[in-house]
Design a protein around this motif. Structure first.
Motif, PDB file in Angstrom:
ATOM      1  N   LEU A 194     -25.634 -26.446  11.959  1.00 10.49           N
ATOM      2  CA  LEU A 194     -25.114 -27.501  11.438  1.00 10.49           C
ATOM      3  C   LEU A 194     -23.629 -27.557  11.631  1.00 10.49           C
ATOM      4  O   LEU A 194     -22.952 -28.795  11.434  1.00 10.49           O
ATOM      5  N   LEU A 195     -22.949 -26.687  11.293  1.00 12.17           N
ATOM      6  CA  LEU A 195     -21.425 -26.570  11.580  1.00 12.17           C
ATOM      7  C   LEU A 195     -20.818 -26.404  12.993  1.00 12.17           C
ATOM      8  O   LEU A 195     -19.549 -26.247  13.125  1.00 12.17           O
ATOM      9  N   GLU A 196     -21.572 -26.240  13.958  1.00  9.98           N
ATOM     10  CA  GLU A 196     -21.248 -26.339  15.438  1.00  9.98           C
ATOM     11  C   GLU A 196     -20.919 -24.933  15.895  1.00  9.98           C
ATOM     12  O   GLU A 196     -20.845 -24.782  17.121  1.00  9.98           O
ATOM     13  N   SER A 197     -20.202 -24.024  14.913  1.00  4.53           N
ATOM     14  CA  SER A 197     -19.840 -22.613  15.486  1.00  4.53           C
ATOM     15  C   SER A 197     -19.958 -21.609  14.337  1.00  4.53           C
ATOM     16  O   SER A 197     -19.888 -22.113  12.994  1.00  4.53           O
ATOM     17  N   SER A 198     -20.247 -20.553  14.522  1.00  8.86           N
ATOM     18  CA  SER A 198     -20.221 -19.573  13.429  1.00  8.86           C
ATOM     19  C   SER A 198     -18.715 -19.222  13.058  1.00  8.86           C
ATOM     20  O   SER A 198     -18.712 -18.678  12.039  1.00  8.86           O
ATOM     21  N   SER A 199     -17.757 -19.511  14.019  1.00  2.41           N
ATOM     22  CA  SER A 199     -16.547 -19.213  13.469  1.00  2.41           C
ATOM     23  C   SER A 199     -16.114 -20.409  12.218  1.00  2.41           C
ATOM     24  O   SER A 199     -15.432 -19.743  11.223  1.00  2.41           O
ATOM     25  N   LYS A 200     -16.573 -21.454  12.260  1.00  3.81           N
ATOM     26  CA  LYS A 200     -16.121 -22.431  11.227  1.00  3.81           C
ATOM     27  C   LYS A 200     -16.802 -21.973  10.000  1.00  3.81           C
ATOM     28  O   LYS A 200     -16.372 -22.196   8.962  1.00  3.81           O
ATOM     29  N   GLU A 201     -18.185 -21.503  10.196  1.00  5.73           N
ATOM     30  CA  GLU A 201     -19.089 -21.233   9.030  1.00  5.73           C
ATOM     31  C   GLU A 201     -18.282 -20.070   8.387  1.00  5.73           C
ATOM     32  O   GLU A 201     -18.203 -19.945   7.129  1.00  5.73           O
ATOM     33  N   LYS A 202     -17.956 -18.995   9.063  1.00  8.66           N
ATOM     34  CA  LYS A 202     -17.259 -18.066   8.527  1.00  8.66           C
ATOM     35  C   LYS A 202     -15.882 -18.343   7.761  1.00  8.66           C
ATOM     36  O   LYS A 202     -15.664 -17.738   6.840  1.00  8.66           O
ATOM     37  N   ILE A 203     -15.259 -19.021   8.564  1.00  5.50           N
ATOM     38  CA  ILE A 203     -13.921 -19.636   7.818  1.00  5.50           C
ATOM     39  C   ILE A 203     -14.014 -20.179   6.423  1.00  5.50           C
ATOM     40  O   ILE A 203     -13.468 -20.127   5.466  1.00  5.50           O
ATOM     41  N   LEU A 204     -15.211 -21.213   6.480  1.00  2.00           N
ATOM     42  CA  LEU A 204     -15.381 -21.920   5.327  1.00  2.00           C
ATOM     43  C   LEU A 204     -15.943 -20.870   4.359  1.00  2.00           C
ATOM     44  O   LEU A 204     -15.523 -20.957   3.084  1.00  2.00           O
ATOM     45  N   ILE A 205     -16.870 -19.986   4.472  1.00  2.00           N
ATOM     46  CA  ILE A 205     -17.213 -19.189   3.349  1.00  2.00           C
ATOM     47  C   ILE A 205     -16.014 -18.258   2.925  1.00  2.00           C
ATOM     48  O   ILE A 205     -15.702 -17.930   1.778  1.00  2.00           O
ATOM     49  N   TYR A 206     -15.113 -17.783   3.913  1.00  2.75           N
ATOM     50  CA  TYR A 206     -13.934 -17.175   3.419  1.00  2.75           C
ATOM     51  C   TYR A 206     -13.180 -17.985   2.767  1.00  2.75           C
ATOM     52  O   TYR A 206     -12.461 -17.528   1.460  1.00  2.75           O
ATOM     53  N   ILE A 207     -12.876 -19.247   2.672  1.00  2.00           N
ATOM     54  CA  ILE A 207     -12.008 -20.181   2.000  1.00  2.00           C
ATOM     55  C   ILE A 207     -12.787 -20.086   0.746  1.00  2.00           C
ATOM     56  O   ILE A 207     -12.155 -20.346  -0.302  1.00  2.00           O
ATOM     57  N   TYR A 208     -13.989 -20.203   0.828  1.00  2.00           N
ATOM     58  CA  TYR A 208     -14.803 -20.419  -0.670  1.00  2.00           C
ATOM     59  C   TYR A 208     -14.613 -19.300  -1.429  1.00  2.00           C
ATOM     60  O   TYR A 208     -14.481 -19.373  -2.830  1.00  2.00           O
ATOM     61  N   THR A 209     -14.815 -18.267  -1.100  1.00  4.18           N
ATOM     62  CA  THR A 209     -14.721 -16.641  -1.623  1.00  4.18           C
ATOM     63  C   THR A 209     -13.099 -16.492  -2.012  1.00  4.18           C
ATOM     64  O   THR A 209     -12.924 -15.875  -3.282  1.00  4.18           O
TER      65      THR A 209
ATOM     66  N   HIS B 127      -9.216 -14.353  16.630  1.00  3.59           N
ATOM     67  CA  HIS B 127      -7.645 -14.835  17.214  1.00  3.59           C
ATOM     68  C   HIS B 127      -7.110 -15.658  16.322  1.00  3.59           C
ATOM     69  O   HIS B 127      -8.116 -16.595  15.810  1.00  3.59           O
ATOM     70  N   VAL B 128      -5.790 -15.635  15.934  1.00  6.39           N
ATOM     71  CA  VAL B 128      -5.354 -16.668  15.114  1.00  6.39           C
ATOM     72  C   VAL B 128      -5.296 -17.973  15.643  1.00  6.39           C
ATOM     73  O   VAL B 128      -5.495 -19.151  14.812  1.00  6.39           O
ATOM     74  N   ASN B 129      -5.437 -18.104  16.614  1.00  2.01           N
ATOM     75  CA  ASN B 129      -5.395 -19.580  17.223  1.00  2.01           C
ATOM     76  C   ASN B 129      -6.960 -20.113  17.169  1.00  2.01           C
ATOM     77  O   ASN B 129      -6.995 -21.537  16.838  1.00  2.01           O
ATOM     78  N   THR B 130      -7.807 -19.314  17.045  1.00  3.30           N
ATOM     79  CA  THR B 130      -9.290 -19.946  16.993  1.00  3.30           C
ATOM     80  C   THR B 130      -9.186 -20.326  15.328  1.00  3.30           C
ATOM     81  O   THR B 130      -9.758 -21.423  15.171  1.00  3.30           O
ATOM     82  N   VAL B 131      -8.773 -19.639  14.663  1.00  4.19           N
ATOM     83  CA  VAL B 131      -8.795 -20.159  13.156  1.00  4.19           C
ATOM     84  C   VAL B 131      -7.930 -21.212  12.766  1.00  4.19           C
ATOM     85  O   VAL B 131      -8.451 -22.008  12.050  1.00  4.19           O
ATOM     86  N   GLN B 132      -6.839 -21.371  13.385  1.00  3.87           N
ATOM     87  CA  GLN B 132      -5.919 -22.681  13.152  1.00  3.87           C
ATOM     88  C   GLN B 132      -6.408 -23.719  13.677  1.00  3.87           C
ATOM     89  O   GLN B 132      -6.500 -24.786  13.184  1.00  3.87           O
ATOM     90  N   TYR B 133      -7.271 -23.687  15.106  1.00  2.00           N
ATOM     91  CA  TYR B 133      -7.880 -24.918  15.478  1.00  2.00           C
ATOM     92  C   TYR B 133      -9.013 -25.127  14.654  1.00  2.00           C
ATOM     93  O   TYR B 133      -9.067 -26.699  14.295  1.00  2.00           O
ATOM     94  N   GLN B 134      -9.870 -24.331  14.043  1.00  2.00           N
ATOM     95  CA  GLN B 134     -10.902 -24.844  13.151  1.00  2.00           C
ATOM     96  C   GLN B 134     -10.499 -25.331  11.889  1.00  2.00           C
ATOM     97  O   GLN B 134     -10.723 -26.496  11.352  1.00  2.00           O
TER      98      GLN B 134
ATOM     99  N   LEU C  52     -11.133 -29.162  10.392  1.00  2.00           N
ATOM    100  CA  LEU C  52     -11.747 -29.413   9.242  1.00  2.00           C
ATOM    101  C   LEU C  52     -10.684 -30.283   8.237  1.00  2.00           C
ATOM    102  O   LEU C  52     -11.125 -31.157   7.463  1.00  2.00           O
ATOM    103  N   GLU C  53      -9.513 -29.954   8.378  1.00  2.00           N
ATOM    104  CA  GLU C  53      -8.397 -30.674   7.676  1.00  2.00           C
ATOM    105  C   GLU C  53      -8.409 -32.133   8.065  1.00  2.00           C
ATOM    106  O   GLU C  53      -8.225 -33.116   7.286  1.00  2.00           O
ATOM    107  N   GLY C  54      -8.540 -32.270   9.501  1.00  2.00           N
ATOM    108  CA  GLY C  54      -8.654 -33.870   9.856  1.00  2.00           C
ATOM    109  C   GLY C  54      -9.696 -34.409   9.478  1.00  2.00           C
ATOM    110  O   GLY C  54      -9.865 -35.730   9.311  1.00  2.00           O
TER     111      GLY C  54
END
Length: 109
Positions: free
Chosen positions: A5-20, A36-43, A47-49
């Motif tokens: 649904l979200l295109e990547s597991s990293s995006k899912e984990k980042i969203l759950i992290y922000i939720y918690t 890697h910090v670049n992966t997180v910044q990209y996602q 998401l902000e866009g």
């Protein structure tokens, strides 16, 4: 779990992290999740866009959190809550444990 649904597991984990954690910055997320910090910044920027997240600058740190004006915020939060129940307990405690102490405000004690 939400990867299709979200295109990547990293995006899912980042969203759950922000939720918690409420709001967070890219370096903290990358250290906690082991990305890697670049992966997180990209996602986060993606998401902000899309209007899912907002960011604001506090000093030299850009904090990201859920956009209160996002039309599907309640549904997304419910989906993330459901996904969080399927994560094994030891991984949930390790990765998604909220902070025990508040962030420094920069004010002298």
């Amino acid at each position: 779990m939400l990867e299709p649904l979200l295109e990547s597991s990293s995006k899912e984990k980042i969203l759950i992290y922000i939720y918690t954690h409420g709001e967070s910055y890219p370096r903290e997320i990358s250290v906690s999740l082991g990305y890697h910090v670049n992966t997180v910044q990209y996602q986060l920027i993606k998401l902000e866009g899309g209007g899912v997240l907002y960011s604001n600058l506090k000093g030299r740190v850009r904090l990201f959190g859920f956009n209160p004006r996002y039309p599907f915020k309640k549904e997304l939060i419910a989906l993330l809550e459901k996904a969080l129940t399927f994560i094994p307990d030891e991984e949930r405690k390790k990765l998604y444990q909220p902070r025990l102490r508040p962030r420094r405000t920069g004010k002298p004690l």
